[in-house]
Design an enzyme around this catalytic site. Structure first.
Site, short mmCIF file in Angstrom:
data_model
loop_
_atom_site.label_atom_id
_atom_site.label_comp_id
_atom_site.label_asym_id
_atom_site.label_seq_id
_atom_site.Cartn_x
_atom_site.Cartn_y
_atom_site.Cartn_z
CB SER A 89 -0.95 0.00 1.21
OG SER A 89 -0.25 -0.13 2.42
CB CYS A 176 -12.30 -8.09 5.98
SG CYS A 176 -11.55 -6.53 6.47
CB CYS A 294 -6.58 -8.53 8.02
SG CYS A 294 -8.38 -8.57 8.06
#
Length: 394
Positions: A89, A176, A294
């Site tokens: 990211s 998610c 996660c």
């Protein structure tokens, strides 16, 4: 023995707060309260990138194709980037900036470390926040912390626990992505409820044009346009890197969610991302990839299951012989095809089936038939599974 109906199942883990207790999990919900008790963890300085890696990264940055999945031809977009603290990211952030977009980074706080507070002195997300802070400071990009623990519990964890209890094997990360990262987070943007974020309440995406992440995937945008759209022509496509492709984890995104999503790394390999991070001297360039689910942080999956469902001793049955060869702590700890955790001598042993009614787990040493896994079914030996099913009906 099976506990009587309605009887509580023992919880063996010490120091657990009730996972359904919203006050224990979420506090008052503000970003300030979440960071108030965090132990500051200085981000370690990464080793100098190798000259070869940095050179490859500079070459990639010079190629127009590197920005192909950042929509560089569009009018500069306002992008909400989901920043995790990892290198993927972080590179996505820099690619978006290179494509000319206005970027705001968001870290979604969904850890459940409060329930395991006796296990570690520091929260497992401290290092993530430290990495995000360093990356954003270096790029002069604003960072916002978004507390979504309660939404994660309601939309992901409750269903996963119910699936485990019923004998299924859920994938929390799939839920998610659709329900939290591109669900509850988008709703928070549109409601204008994110602390310190200058969104426009009541407008699509709160005034942002895209929600981007560091996933390895691509979106087919044959519908065109730069704003949010519900057009069914927005389709999820495999990433260029077949090993790192993460479309499986994004498969539940709706056409509407795909219409506002952006995956800048879709045309890159993992090695290429690492090279770009080296070329840019990112603060987290050498940070290892995260593993596991996660939201658990350092909590082991079995520990998570035990906290919710407890232990229920039952038999391990040889599916070939029909004999009890050992015992286990609960059928919900196992899934067909599993090898690790089957603690029996003379193996390797594989789980081929389980019966949630009798709490029996069927195992076999014949995971592969003579011609390989039967019918290409990677869940286990087909013959053994059928024998196990026959035994469970007796």
């Amino acid at each position: 023995p099976r506990p009587a109906a309605g009887a509580p199942v023992s919880r063996r883990r010490r120091g657990l707060a009730p996972w359904h207790d919203a006050a224990a999990v979420a506090g008052d919900g503000s970003a300030a309260s979440l960071l108030a008790d965090a132990v500051p963890l200085p981000l370690p300085s990464p080793p100098p990138p190798s000259p070869a890696s940095a050179a490859r990264g500079r070459a990639l940055l010079a190629e127009p194709a590197t920005l192909a999945w950042c929509e560089p031809a569009s009018t500069p977009l306002r992008v909400a980037l989901l920043l995790s603290g990892g290198v993927d990211s972080a590179v996505a952030l820099h690619l978006l900036r290179a494509a000319g977009h206005e970027v705001t980074a968001f870290y979604l706080k969904i850890w459940f470390e409060e329930d395991f507070e006796n296990s570690w002195a520091a929260c497992p997300w401290d290092a993530d926040v430290a990495a995000c802070t360093a990356v954003c400071a270096a790029a002069s990009v604003p960072l916002r912390l978004v507390p979504l623990t309660r939404a994660y519990w309601d939309r992901v964890v409750t269903e996963c626990v119910a699936d485990l209890k019923a004998g299924r094997t859920p994938n929390p990360d799939v839920l998610c992505n659709a329900r939290v990262k591109f669900g509850a987070f988008v709703e928070a943007l549109e409601a204008g409820s994110i602390e310190g974020c200058s969104s426009a309440p009541g407008t699509p995406l709160g005034g942002f044009d895209r929600v981007a992440s560091g996933h390895y995937a691509r979106i087919d945008r044959r519908g065109g346009g730069t704003g949010p759209s519900t057009s069914p022509s927005f389709r999820l496509a495999a990433a260029a890197d077949p090993v790192k492709d993460q479309t499986y984890f994004l498969a539940r995104l709706s056409p509407a969610q795909l219409g506002v999503a952006m995956f800048p790394l879709g045309g890159l390999s993992k090695g290429g991302v690492r090279d770009i991070a080296a070329a840019l001297s990112l603060p987290n360039a050498s940070r290892p990839d995260s593993q596991g689910l996660c939201f658990l942080g350092k909590v082991k999956f079995d520990e998570f299951v035990r906290a919710h469902l407890g232990e229920w001793p039952g038999p391990l049955i040889d599916a070939d012989e029909g004999t009890v060869v050992g015992f286990h702590g609960g059928a919900w700890f196992f899934t067909p095809g599993q090898r690790r955790g089957v603690r029996l001598a003379g193996g390797p042993w594989y789980v081929v089936a389980k019966d949630m009614g009798t709490n029996a787990v069927y195992v076999s040493r014949r995971y592969h038939n003579e011609g390989g896994v039967e019918g290409g079914d990677a869940r286990g030996d087909g013959d053994a599974a059928r024998r196990a099913a026959s035994l469970s009906r007796r």
